[in-house]
Design a protein around this motif. Sequence first.
Motif, short mmCIF file in Angstrom:
data_model
loop_
_atom_site.label_atom_id
_atom_site.label_comp_id
_atom_site.label_asym_id
_atom_site.label_seq_id
_atom_site.Cartn_x
_atom_site.Cartn_y
_atom_site.Cartn_z
N GLN A 194 -33.49 -70.38 9.05
CA GLN A 194 -32.47 -71.47 8.50
C GLN A 194 -31.43 -70.67 8.24
O GLN A 194 -30.02 -71.29 8.70
CB GLN A 194 -33.04 -72.02 7.15
N SER A 195 -31.20 -69.61 7.66
CA SER A 195 -29.66 -68.89 7.45
C SER A 195 -29.10 -68.33 8.67
O SER A 195 -27.97 -68.22 8.49
CB SER A 195 -30.08 -67.76 6.54
N ARG A 196 -29.65 -68.35 9.64
CA ARG A 196 -29.14 -67.70 10.89
C ARG A 196 -28.74 -69.13 11.90
O ARG A 196 -28.51 -68.67 13.09
CB ARG A 196 -29.91 -66.94 11.53
N GLY A 197 -29.16 -70.09 11.68
CA GLY A 197 -29.17 -71.28 12.16
C GLY A 197 -30.23 -71.36 13.81
O GLY A 197 -29.57 -71.88 14.69
N ILE A 198 -31.15 -70.55 13.37
CA ILE A 198 -32.13 -70.68 14.37
C ILE A 198 -33.26 -71.92 14.26
O ILE A 198 -33.47 -72.08 13.04
CB ILE A 198 -32.83 -69.35 14.53
N GLY A 199 -33.72 -72.10 15.41
CA GLY A 199 -34.78 -73.35 14.94
C GLY A 199 -35.74 -72.84 13.92
O GLY A 199 -36.48 -71.73 13.96
N VAL A 200 -36.20 -73.71 12.85
CA VAL A 200 -36.97 -73.32 11.93
C VAL A 200 -38.33 -73.61 12.28
O VAL A 200 -38.77 -74.82 12.00
CB VAL A 200 -36.60 -73.84 10.20
N ASP A 201 -39.22 -72.69 12.86
CA ASP A 201 -40.62 -72.97 12.92
C ASP A 201 -41.53 -71.80 12.31
O ASP A 201 -42.77 -72.04 12.46
CB ASP A 201 -40.74 -72.94 14.47
#
Length: 383
Positions: A46-53
């Motif tokens: 979330q903090s890196r703007g990556i899809g949260v899975d």
Amino acid sequence: MRSIRRGDTGPAVEEIQSILVGLELLPAVADTFDGATENAVRAFQQSRGIGVDGLVGPETWQALDGARWKLGARTLYHSVPTSLVGEDVRALQERLLEMGFDSGRADAIYGPRTARAVAQFQREVGLTPDGSCGPQTMKALRRLGRKVVGGRPQWLREAEAFRQSGSSLVGKTIVIDPGHGGAEDLGVVVPDGQLRWTEADLVFDLANRLEGRLLAAGMRVHLTRGPSPVQPMTGQERAALANSLGADLFISLHLDGQESPAADGVATYHYGTGNGLTSTVGERLANLVQREIVVRTGMRDCRIHAKTWELLRLTRMPAVRVDLGYLTSPTDRERLVDPAFREQVVEAILAAVQRMYFPVEADVPTGSIDVRQLRLALASRNA
Ligand SMILES: [Zn+2]
């Protein structure tokens, strides 16, 4: 590559966990990729703007790998065609943004915009503006700390110039400014039987004593006025004088006064707007002066304050004004009219000035400098 996920074990899991621990997203490394690890991965994504899975696939892995780098552990530069990526780049970008250099979004990628901002910073502090962040640039960044905000690079220059001037008092120029002066401007006046005490006279006496002590420590000292100037001086004139002398430090001395005799204590002022924009070196001087006086004299601590007064705004060197107690307070007055007490105040200011020139890492506790030693040190130097 299969994503690493909940339930997995092995060295890769431990590595992921140790990076997450380093980022303070996870309390400790465990045996398996457990629920806590998954939550930490989600928070990281979330903090890196990556899809949260909650899975560690190639993209998350690359970001985690970059997160290992602590700022300063490697030299950062704009590399083509593959940019350097990492937590250190993000930390650098955030630092630059805080200081008012436009490095764009803190995206952890060392692109051309970050390189430009680094070069701009380097120019401001007198380093070669090559846009890469190596040990020297890191050192300058660390030294300037987190306090400088609001995009006012002159404070960076001030801090850096001050540091480069070296740790010895010998040869430094200091301007002492006794407030008020002259028949028309006596400052605070308090009658005392047949006598009367005036702020103008008392601060002149203090300035005079301070001059002697600073000269003995090897400094060049100038007072802004004599014991009884013909005309009152404005703040602007006092600042202009200090500027024309190329002073390294400026200390203005005042006393306070109030209708209520209950008000007492010492306060020190430095330049600042009160909402974050501040002269960091001036603030440091104010802090040292205030603390040394309070510790050495036991006067009430009315703390330091940021002000935009002419005297502080127009001086081009670290400048403070100290209000050394209330002449209208019976407690403060009784002490201020005692020459032995004034000598204590002078020693406190001298100790503060000396501490200004100690490197931050070599600073000493307040009240611990034996100012008599300063003269001895100078004598042994000249021997
Ligand atoms: Zn005054």
